[in-house]
Design a protein around this motif. Structure first.
Motif, PDB file in Angstrom:
ATOM      1  N   VAL A  88       0.803  -1.220   0.000  1.00  0.00           N
ATOM      2  CA  VAL A  88       0.000   0.000   0.000  1.00  0.00           C
ATOM      3  C   VAL A  88       0.843   1.280   0.000  1.00  0.00           C
ATOM      4  CG1 VAL A  88      -1.917  -1.129   1.174  1.00  0.00           C
ATOM      5  CG2 VAL A  88      -0.220   0.093   2.521  1.00  0.00           C
ATOM      6  N   GLY A  89       2.135   1.136   0.264  1.00  0.00           N
ATOM      7  CA  GLY A  89       2.954   2.343   0.386  1.00  0.00           C
ATOM      8  C   GLY A  89       3.394   2.915  -0.949  1.00  0.00           C
ATOM      9  N   ASP A  90       3.367   4.253  -1.043  1.00  0.00           N
ATOM     10  CA  ASP A  90       3.991   4.926  -2.185  1.00  0.00           C
ATOM     11  C   ASP A  90       5.423   5.260  -1.803  1.00  0.00           C
ATOM     12  OD1 ASP A  90       1.640   5.323  -3.921  1.00  0.00           O
ATOM     13  OD2 ASP A  90       0.910   6.482  -2.217  1.00  0.00           O
ATOM     14  N   LEU A  91       5.646   5.265  -0.499  1.00  0.00           N
ATOM     15  CA  LEU A  91       6.898   5.751   0.054  1.00  0.00           C
ATOM     16  C   LEU A  91       7.196   4.930   1.306  1.00  0.00           C
ATOM     17  CD1 LEU A  91       8.578   8.336  -0.437  1.00  0.00           C
ATOM     18  CD2 LEU A  91       7.135   9.489   1.203  1.00  0.00           C
ATOM     19  N   PHE A  92       8.444   4.494   1.436  1.00  0.00           N
ATOM     20  CA  PHE A  92       8.788   3.712   2.622  1.00  0.00           C
ATOM     21  C   PHE A  92       9.851   4.444   3.406  1.00  0.00           C
ATOM     22  CE2 PHE A  92       6.801   0.941  -0.282  1.00  0.00           C
ATOM     23  CZ  PHE A  92       5.984   0.172   0.533  1.00  0.00           C
ATOM     24  N   ILE A  93       9.561   4.680   4.651  1.00  0.00           N
ATOM     25  CA  ILE A  93      10.485   5.442   5.476  1.00  0.00           C
ATOM     26  C   ILE A  93      11.003   4.533   6.578  1.00  0.00           C
ATOM     27  CG2 ILE A  93      10.739   7.467   6.960  1.00  0.00           C
ATOM     28  CD1 ILE A  93       8.233   8.601   5.492  1.00  0.00           C
ATOM     29  N   ILE A  94      12.306   4.397   6.626  1.00  0.00           N
ATOM     30  CA  ILE A  94      12.905   3.661   7.740  1.00  0.00           C
ATOM     31  C   ILE A  94      13.326   4.717   8.742  1.00  0.00           C
ATOM     32  CG2 ILE A  94      14.648   1.963   8.434  1.00  0.00           C
ATOM     33  CD1 ILE A  94      12.902   0.963   6.119  1.00  0.00           C
ATOM     34  N   ASN A  95      12.661   4.729   9.866  1.00  0.00           N
ATOM     35  CA  ASN A  95      12.986   5.714  10.897  1.00  0.00           C
ATOM     36  C   ASN A  95      14.003   5.111  11.874  1.00  0.00           C
ATOM     37  OD1 ASN A  95      12.766   8.152  12.335  1.00  0.00           O
ATOM     38  ND2 ASN A  95      11.208   7.277  13.689  1.00  0.00           N
ATOM     39  N   LYS A  96      14.518   5.939  12.729  1.00  0.00           N
ATOM     40  CA  LYS A  96      15.492   5.563  13.760  1.00  0.00           C
ATOM     41  C   LYS A  96      16.835   5.196  13.119  1.00  0.00           C
ATOM     42  CE  LYS A  96      11.678   4.161  16.706  1.00  0.00           C
ATOM     43  NZ  LYS A  96      11.151   3.423  17.834  1.00  0.00           N
ATOM     44  N   ALA A  97      17.229   6.004  12.130  1.00  0.00           N
ATOM     45  CA  ALA A  97      18.521   5.789  11.467  1.00  0.00           C
ATOM     46  C   ALA A  97      19.664   5.855  12.464  1.00  0.00           C
ATOM     47  CB  ALA A  97      18.722   6.844  10.383  1.00  0.00           C
ATOM     48  N   GLN A 139      12.784   2.863  -3.445  1.00  0.00           N
ATOM     49  CA  GLN A 139      13.881   2.765  -2.477  1.00  0.00           C
ATOM     50  C   GLN A 139      13.409   3.292  -1.125  1.00  0.00           C
ATOM     51  OE1 GLN A 139      16.790   1.477  -2.563  1.00  0.00           O
ATOM     52  NE2 GLN A 139      16.920   0.996  -4.746  1.00  0.00           N
ATOM     53  N   PRO A 140      13.694   2.572  -0.057  1.00  0.00           N
ATOM     54  CA  PRO A 140      13.299   3.120   1.245  1.00  0.00           C
ATOM     55  C   PRO A 140      14.140   4.348   1.611  1.00  0.00           C
ATOM     56  CG  PRO A 140      14.469   1.046   1.527  1.00  0.00           C
ATOM     57  CD  PRO A 140      14.316   1.253   0.052  1.00  0.00           C
ATOM     58  N   PHE A 141      13.537   5.194   2.405  1.00  0.00           N
ATOM     59  CA  PHE A 141      14.159   6.440   2.859  1.00  0.00           C
ATOM     60  C   PHE A 141      14.630   6.275   4.287  1.00  0.00           C
ATOM     61  CE2 PHE A 141      14.332  10.795   1.581  1.00  0.00           C
ATOM     62  CZ  PHE A 141      13.968  10.719   0.258  1.00  0.00           C
ATOM     63  N   LEU A 142      15.900   6.484   4.536  1.00  0.00           N
ATOM     64  CA  LEU A 142      16.412   6.312   5.898  1.00  0.00           C
ATOM     65  C   LEU A 142      16.451   7.674   6.607  1.00  0.00           C
ATOM     66  CD1 LEU A 142      17.589   4.192   7.840  1.00  0.00           C
ATOM     67  CD2 LEU A 142      19.828   4.596   6.831  1.00  0.00           C
ATOM     68  N   VAL A 143      15.702   7.808   7.690  1.00  0.00           N
ATOM     69  CA  VAL A 143      15.673   9.092   8.410  1.00  0.00           C
ATOM     70  C   VAL A 143      15.768   8.855   9.919  1.00  0.00           C
ATOM     71  CG1 VAL A 143      14.113  10.093   6.667  1.00  0.00           C
ATOM     72  CG2 VAL A 143      13.150   9.208   8.769  1.00  0.00           C
ATOM     73  N   SER A 144      16.066   9.922  10.613  1.00  0.00           N
ATOM     74  CA  SER A 144      15.958   9.857  12.074  1.00  0.00           C
ATOM     75  C   SER A 144      15.135  11.050  12.536  1.00  0.00           C
ATOM     76  CB  SER A 144      17.350   9.890  12.725  1.00  0.00           C
ATOM     77  OG  SER A 144      17.208  10.159  14.114  1.00  0.00           O
ATOM     78  N   ALA A 145      13.958  10.754  13.064  1.00  0.00           N
ATOM     79  CA  ALA A 145      13.115  11.839  13.580  1.00  0.00           C
ATOM     80  C   ALA A 145      13.770  12.434  14.818  1.00  0.00           C
ATOM     81  CB  ALA A 145      11.724  11.302  13.905  1.00  0.00           C
ATOM     82  N   ARG A 146      14.502  11.592  15.537  1.00  0.00           N
ATOM     83  CA  ARG A 146      15.139  12.076  16.761  1.00  0.00           C
ATOM     84  C   ARG A 146      16.254  13.072  16.453  1.00  0.00           C
ATOM     85  NH1 ARG A 146      16.379   7.884  21.353  1.00  0.00           N
ATOM     86  NH2 ARG A 146      14.157   8.251  21.647  1.00  0.00           N
ATOM     87  N   LEU A 147      17.112  12.726  15.485  1.00  0.00           N
ATOM     88  CA  LEU A 147      18.250  13.604  15.176  1.00  0.00           C
ATOM     89  C   LEU A 147      17.927  14.581  14.042  1.00  0.00           C
ATOM     90  CD1 LEU A 147      21.224  11.058  15.297  1.00  0.00           C
ATOM     91  CD2 LEU A 147      20.251  12.423  17.156  1.00  0.00           C
ATOM     92  N   ASN A 148      16.718  14.444  13.503  1.00  0.00           N
ATOM     93  CA  ASN A 148      16.304  15.308  12.406  1.00  0.00           C
ATOM     94  C   ASN A 148      17.164  15.144  11.161  1.00  0.00           C
ATOM     95  OD1 ASN A 148      14.085  16.887  12.160  1.00  0.00           O
ATOM     96  ND2 ASN A 148      14.774  18.331  13.751  1.00  0.00           N
ATOM     97  N   THR A 149      17.568  13.943  10.876  1.00  0.00           N
ATOM     98  CA  THR A 149      18.361  13.723   9.660  1.00  0.00           C
ATOM     99  C   THR A 149      17.485  13.122   8.566  1.00  0.00           C
ATOM    100  OG1 THR A 149      19.088  11.602  10.551  1.00  0.00           O
ATOM    101  CG2 THR A 149      20.609  13.435  10.807  1.00  0.00           C
ATOM    102  N   GLY A 150      17.694  13.595   7.374  1.00  0.00           N
ATOM    103  CA  GLY A 150      16.959  13.079   6.211  1.00  0.00           C
ATOM    104  C   GLY A 150      15.565  13.678   6.058  1.00  0.00           C
TER     105      GLY A 150
END
Ligand SMILES: Nc1nc2c(ncn2[C@@H]2O[C@H](COP(=O)(O)OP(=O)(O)OP(=O)(O)O)[C@@H](O)[C@H]2O)c(=O)[nH]1
Ligand SMILES: [Mg+2]
Length: 326
Positions: A194-203, A233-244
């Protein structure tokens, strides 16, 4: 009690710069959710109101960081587009899975509470027809009325709600995080589809890279199984560190521009799916109620004693049910 005569004044108030605008907008959203006669009046009054430019659904396993990510996206959006308003609809605090997430969500987004260009709405799912869908659709229209450019709908990715959200959103982001269950599980749950976008959080966590590769492989596998040439392609981000986060916002913008030409078509198809599902849900409830009311022990005995066949009994029961349903 709000009567439909109050609606024009509330609309005017919600569109004004008067400090009471947000209260008026909140009251309009309550009318939109309540599914009353006033709801119809409100929706009729909003027929020509602008719609949000982008409706982004965010779903994913409990605890994967959807609220934290939404919070980071709000900050990034406000930095990037200082003149534009952003709306958030946080859905499903009543879910047994989220364990009172409503409060947590509120706290996480609280640092935007004084920003007039951020409007956050917590929306409880009710047992009404269509669950979140119909009410949320009205809330979205009010978000459009008050000039929200981007609206994020956050939902708990368990059960039915994520599929309902997808029917409303223009694009859906699935948030995953290492340690939140394996990818095979998500594949099975249909989340990947179902995803158009895949976000991997907690990088920032140690196994994020490995997890990201695992998800990328799963997505590649899914794409090839479907015969699709496009590999997400999944997107690697960190909500905690505000990266990506800024890159993610940019990606959302590019995706929306690319897809905008198809959105009317997509919205139509989704509306069709939504109406169909709501009708089927309602029909099923009516059939179940009617089924409870009919006596089918005699026909069953007839089958057992060989006086009737299963097919004839079913045929008769179906006709009987159909005659009882309005
Ligand atoms: N290490 C790390 N932890 C994070 C990150 N983002 C969120 N968290 C933590 O993950 C936990 C869950 O975050 P939430 O944002 O509430 O997750 P959620 O998906 O909204 O949760 P529910 O609404 O309950 O489904 C919290 O303890 C956050 O502090 C991140 O980028 N890195
Ligand atoms: Mg949350």
């Amino acid at each position: 009690m709000i009567s439909h005569q109050d609606i024009p004044a509330l609309i005017q108030d919600a569109c004004s710069e008067h400090p009471s605008w947000s209260r008026a907008a909140g009251r309009l959203m309550s009318i939109a959710e309540n599914s009353s006669t006033e709801t119809a009046h409100l929706l009729a009054a909003l027929t020509n109101a602008a719609e949000p430019r982008i409706v982004l659904g965010i779903t994913g396993a409990p605890g994967s960081g959807k609220s934290s990510l939404t919070n980071s996206l709000i900050t990034a959006f406000r930095q990037q587009y200082p003149e534009r308003r952003i709306g958030v609809i946080a859905i499903d605090p009543s879910s047994p899975f989220s364990g009172g997430a409503l409060l947590g969500d509120r706290v996480r987004m609280m640092n935007h509470a004084d920003d007039p260009l951020v409007f956050i709405r917590s929306s409880a799912t009710r047992g009404n027809m269509g669950g979140i869908t119909l009410g949320t659709l009205g809330v979205l229209r009010v978000m459009g009325l008050i000039g929200c450019d981007l609206v994020i709908i956050e939902t708990v990715g368990v059960g039915q709600s994520e599929f309902e959200v997808i029917e409303i959103a223009d694009m859906t982001a699935v948030v995953l995080a290492p340690g939140q269950g394996d990818t095979i599980q998500f594949l099975k749950a249909g989340l990947m589809e179902v995803g158009d976008l895949f976000i991997i959080n907690k990088a920032d966590s140690p196994d994020a890279e490995r997890y990201c590769t695992e998800v990328a492989n799963a997505l590649r596998y899914l794409a090839s199984a479907k015969g699709s040439l496009e590999i997400v392609q999944p997107f690697l981000v960190s909500a905690r560190l505000n990266t990506g986060i800024l890159q993610l916002l940019e990606h959302i913008e590019i995706f929306s521009q690319r897809e905008q030409a198809n959105w009317l078509c997509k919205r139509r198809a989704k509306m069709h799916a939504r109406i169909k599902r709501v009708i089927f849900e309602e029909a099923r409830k009516q059939i179940e109620a009617a089924f409870e009311a009919i006596a089918y022990t005699d026909p069953i005995d007839h089958i057992i004693t060989g006086q009737s066949t299963v097919a004839t009994v079913i045929d008769r029961l179906v006709k009987q049910l159909a005659s009882q349903i309005r």
